[in-house]
Structures are given as C-alpha cells and as structure tokens.
Design a protein around this motif. Structure first.
Motif, PDB file in Angstrom:
ATOM      1  N   CYS A  66       0.768   4.860   5.001  1.00  0.00           N
ATOM      2  CA  CYS A  66      -0.051   4.439   3.860  1.00  0.00           C
ATOM      3  C   CYS A  66      -0.143   5.524   2.791  1.00  0.00           C
ATOM      4  O   CYS A  66      -0.962   5.433   1.872  1.00  0.00           O
ATOM      5  CB  CYS A  66      -1.449   4.054   4.338  1.00  0.00           C
ATOM      6  SG  CYS A  66      -1.472   2.614   5.419  1.00  0.00           S
ATOM      7  N   VAL A  72      -3.679  -1.603   0.494  1.00  0.00           N
ATOM      8  CA  VAL A  72      -4.276  -0.267   0.361  1.00  0.00           C
ATOM      9  C   VAL A  72      -4.725  -0.063  -1.085  1.00  0.00           C
ATOM     10  O   VAL A  72      -3.957  -0.318  -2.026  1.00  0.00           O
ATOM     11  CB  VAL A  72      -3.259   0.825   0.762  1.00  0.00           C
ATOM     12  CG1 VAL A  72      -3.899   2.211   0.708  1.00  0.00           C
ATOM     13  CG2 VAL A  72      -2.720   0.546   2.163  1.00  0.00           C
ATOM     14  N   VAL A 102       1.373  -2.622   2.129  1.00  0.00           N
ATOM     15  CA  VAL A 102       2.165  -1.701   2.934  1.00  0.00           C
ATOM     16  C   VAL A 102       2.408  -2.334   4.305  1.00  0.00           C
ATOM     17  O   VAL A 102       1.465  -2.773   4.958  1.00  0.00           O
ATOM     18  CB  VAL A 102       1.448  -0.345   3.103  1.00  0.00           C
ATOM     19  CG1 VAL A 102       2.252   0.566   4.029  1.00  0.00           C
ATOM     20  CG2 VAL A 102       1.235   0.324   1.762  1.00  0.00           C
ATOM     21  N   GLU A 109       6.854  -1.613   0.718  1.00  0.00           N
ATOM     22  CA  GLU A 109       5.668  -1.542  -0.113  1.00  0.00           C
ATOM     23  C   GLU A 109       5.873  -2.343  -1.382  1.00  0.00           C
ATOM     24  O   GLU A 109       6.945  -2.362  -1.965  1.00  0.00           O
ATOM     25  CB  GLU A 109       5.384  -0.076  -0.452  1.00  0.00           C
ATOM     26  CG  GLU A 109       4.197   0.121  -1.389  1.00  0.00           C
ATOM     27  CD  GLU A 109       3.988   1.587  -1.696  1.00  0.00           C
ATOM     28  OE1 GLU A 109       3.602   1.894  -2.823  1.00  0.00           O
ATOM     29  OE2 GLU A 109       4.222   2.411  -0.807  1.00  0.00           O
ATOM     30  N   ASN A 150       5.058   5.958  -1.907  1.00  0.00           N
ATOM     31  CA  ASN A 150       5.131   5.632  -0.495  1.00  0.00           C
ATOM     32  C   ASN A 150       6.436   6.102   0.126  1.00  0.00           C
ATOM     33  O   ASN A 150       7.447   6.198  -0.550  1.00  0.00           O
ATOM     34  CB  ASN A 150       5.007   4.113  -0.317  1.00  0.00           C
ATOM     35  CG  ASN A 150       4.420   3.748   1.020  1.00  0.00           C
ATOM     36  OD1 ASN A 150       3.389   4.280   1.389  1.00  0.00           O
ATOM     37  ND2 ASN A 150       5.054   2.837   1.722  1.00  0.00           N
TER      38      ASN A 150
END
Length: 491
Positions: free
Chosen positions: A131, A89, A111, A101, A95
């Motif tokens: 995300c 991402v 992610v 992550e 997150n």
C-alpha cells in the motif's frame, strides 16, 4: 516470551559501521495490530461513508486480512492458501511496480495484492509495502527488518518513532488519528445527521420517482416475456443504471427471443460477470456485450448435467459427515459460478473421504454447513449453520463440529424466531414512520436489525416519513434518495 538473535548494522555518531548483537522480540498479535495502524487509518471504512462500494470492499478485505493474521498465530497451523486482497487506500503515493493499482478521482486508489507470507512480521511488511506505506516504525521497533526490493537500500537501526502532534504540524502531513476522530464526530447522532441530510434525500427521492416507475415497468415486461422467476441485482447500482441494463436485455430479447426463453423459471442476476451461479441463477455481467449474454442463454440447457453432479457431490459429503446438510447461502457467501462451487466441493470431498472421519451415520442430521474458500478456521454462525473452510484440517473439523453441535441446534431453533421477530419489527417500524420501504444490507444480521428497529421505535423522527430507509453499517444518502444508517446508530 520468545526471543531471536540477529546481527544488525548500526551507524555510530561518527558514521562508522559497527556490528553488534541485539535482542529482538518476536512479533505478537498485538504488535502486528499496532504496526498496521497507519494501514488501518488509510483504509478505515469510516472514511468511505460517501462511497458505499469502496467501503464494502474494504470491510470485506479487512475481515479476510484479520482471519489471515489470526491463523498465523495459531500453533501448529500450516495449511496456508494465497489470499488476494483489494483495498481502497486514501493516501496517494507511488506504488510498487509489482502491485496492481488504479487511481480514481475521489481521493483514494485501489490496491490489489496477494498474501503468501507465513509469519506476522513478513505479513505486516507485505501489507504496508503493497500500500506504499512507511515501514520505518516497524524497523525501529522490531529490528533491522528487510523491506521489499523496491523500497531501496536497507535502513539503519533507529530509535522508536513517537508520533507526536508537532510532527504533523511541522511537516504538513495529516494526522490520521485526528482525521478518524473528525470522521466519527461528523457521524454524531441519528437526529443530527437526518437534520443535515434529510432535505437532499427527499429531493433525490423525488427526482428518482419517474425512473423507479420505468424500472418496475421494464422488470414486469421482461419477467412476463421470458417467464422469469425474478430479476435481481448483486450490487447497489442506481436506478438509472438498472434501467439501462434492462433496456439492453430487452433489445437482446427482440433479437433472440427463443434463445432467451431457455431461462424460463429461473432468476436473472445482473452482476460483475456472466455464467450460471452456484444456486442455478443466470448471471449477466454488466460489462459484457450482448453477444456474450446470448452465449450464456444458449448454454443454459448444458448446465443441467453439472447441476446434477453438484447435488450428488453434496449428498456424498453429507453422508461422510454424519448427515449434515451442505448448503450455499447466496446472501452470506461470495457470488460463485457453478463451475467454481463444484471445484470447491470436489476438493473438499476428496480431503474428507481420504481422512475417513468416524462420524456416526445421521448423527448430525438437521444441522447445516456452508463451504468457503477464503477462510482458514471453522466458525459457527449466529443463525446456526457452520462456516467451514474448504482447506480445513479434517481432524480439526471433526472436533469443532462435535463440540459445537449442541450450540448449533439451539441457534437453529432460534433462527426462525429471530426472523419472525425481525419481520414484525420491520412492519411496525415501517408503519410507525410511514416509510415507503425499510430494508437492510445482506451483511447486517437479524440480531443487528432487531436491535436497530427496537431503538427506532422509541424515537421521534419526522424526516423519515415517506422515505426509503436502509439499515447498514454507515451513514449515506444514495444517489436515488435512499437513506442508509448504521444499525448501531448513536442516540
């Protein structure tokens, strides 16, 4: 159109809570795609042109996500399997604690999350929340939906958000649509891209030549010493990385030569983990220590019994399905271990055996099928083989194969013709541009390769002389000078 009623809490102008009934439209497939636009902009493969591995991960995960969404829209479909996805991402925000992550230094983060939802709205929210992307536009358009617990208190019902250009100017946030347009403009045409990148590719290729010779030498020596059929790599690792892996194997051969000779006649593949592959190749995980590799070579003789059981299981499935051939296509399927593939076959066999499908014996001889554990709907590949989900409903499987059998046979007849034509065009293109090598990524189909080569032969591209050209899905200059161009490059 279906509607559902729900009670939502609104705030009046005086900020007094008032309960009201409103009508909320059920989420359609088009709505889901629209609601996921911020997500698509964050993971769009076009933004990862200089990062081939991350781009490939996002492309594969998007295919699986789209398949998951398609299955949710099928009436009466109830056989769902948790689907684990990994995306890179571009936006970096905090997150949720329940999502794996990791951050890199290239402006994106990895992610990973697992989908277990059974409706479109929950799936959309799960993806966005996982995300760390806003869900306000979903709440505004589709009612007072709940976010995940880590998203804080439930937000009030608001008017639909309009993504006006002034919003990005005022806040300083990047406009994802504008970024995508810029990325597409940067790709422009093949000629202009080669003009901008040809010199750097030539320099990288020249610098890599000594290492390429060293790689060929090491590969030849080890293949001869261990009497291997071949040595390959699953990923597009650089030449220096490959040489390092061969040096490690060479040192192990000096310490335990007799043990490594258990691999006589086999193919060794450097990949992400160690074991024996579904096709009987020796898998050496690049992150594993020598001791782990040695254990794999020691265990090779013990895999023979499992290989025999696997072949017998394929024959039994074939007998139940009218003689269709069960096969595993390494270039099209995920790299599975022998144990993993046997477990998939065994589960599918029990499902088909218990359903007692009335296929006429040998009625499907000559046809082929592969099993995949991350699909939910059967399909027919352009090369003629069936792609069947391991959890496919037996009745749906029977109907699909019967209705598509004639088309599958026609595709199989064209398969060899396409491959012959593809080889001829690769040879013609290599000679036309004096290329050192012309090849394609496994995800590029024969039809796409043929289309690309036919168009290349009509062009004048002096920058290609002496280069290594890879037909891919994106533009990139690899670290060792290989040129990657999309199969559908713009003229």
């Amino acid at each position: 159109m279906f509607y559902r009623w729900c009670i939502v809490r609104r705030l009046s102008l005086k900020k007094l809570p008032v309960r009201a009934f409103i009508q909320v439209r059920a989420l359609s497939g088009a709505d889901a795609v629209n609601a996921l636009r911020p997500f698509y902009f964050a993971v769009h493969p076009d933004f990862f042109g200089q990062h081939p591995r991350e781009r490939e991960v996002n492309e594969n995960s998007l295919k699986r996500l789209n398949g998951y969404l398609e299955n949710l829209q099928k009436p009466g479909f109830s056989s769902f399997k948790p689907t684990q996805l990994t995306f890179y991402v571009r936006e970096r925000e905090q997150n949720p604690s329940n999502v794996q992550e990791s951050f890199g230094t290239s402006g994106f983060r990895a992610v990973s999350f697992t989908l277990q939802t059974r409706d479109l709205l929950s799936t959309v929210l799960d993806v966005l929340n996982s995300c760390s992307l806003s869900t306000e536009h979903v709440q505004s358009l589709y009612g007072n939906v709940e976010t995940l617990p880590n998203q804080g208190a439930q937000r009030a019902f608001q008017r639909p958000i309009r993504w006006d250009k002034t919003y990005y100017s005022f806040t300083g946030f990047k406009d994802p649509e504008e970024e995508l347009e810029q990325a597409q403009r940067m790709e422009t045409t093949l000629s202009s891209w080669l003009d901008n990148n040809g010199e750097s590719a030539v320099k990288k290729l020249k610098n890599s030549l000594p290492l390429r010779k060293e790689l060929d030498r090491l590969k030849g020596e080890l293949s001869h010493q261990l009497q291997l059929f071949d040595i390959r790599w699953q990923r597009s690792w650089g030449i220096a990385h490959r040489c390092s892996q061969l040096h490690s194997l060479s040192r192990l051969a000096q310490q335990s030569l007799e043990v490594l000779r258990n691999a006589k006649g086999r193919t060794v593949i450097f990949t992400d983990r160690s074991g024996m592959s579904a096709t009987g190749h020796v898998m050496l995980g690049t992150m594993d220590v020598h001791h782990h590799w040695a254990k794999i070579f020691e265990r090779l003789p013990s895999y023979s019994a499992l290989q025999r059981k696997l072949l017998l299981l394929e024959d039994r499935i074939s007998h139940l399905l009218g003689g269709i051939q069960i096969t595993y296509m390494e270039e099209l399927q995920p790299m599975l271990t022998l144990e993993e593939y046997y477990a998939i076959l065994d589960g599918f066999y029990n499902r088909v055996r218990n359903s007692r499908l009335p296929f006429h014996p040998r009625s499907l001889r000559g046809l082929q099928m592969i099993l995949e554990s991350d699909r939910y709907a059967p399909s027919l590949h352009e090369l003629g083989h069936f792609i069947i989900p391991a959890v496919c409903d037996p009745a749906a499987l029977q109907w699909f194969i019967i209705t598509k059998a004639q088309e599958a046979r026609a595709n199989l007849e064209r398969k060899e013709e396409l491959r012959v034509l593809e080889k001829e065009l690769i040879k013609a293109s290599t000679e036309r541009f004096s290329l050192h090598q012309l090849y394609k990524e496994p995800s590029v189909s024969s039809m796409q390769m043929i289309h690309s080569c036919n168009r290349l032969l009509k062009e004048s591209l002096p920058y290609l002389q002496g280069m290594r050209l890879c037909i891919s899905h994106f533009y990139s200059v690899l670290q060792d000078g290989d040129l990657c161009i999309p199969w559908n490059w713009k003229n």
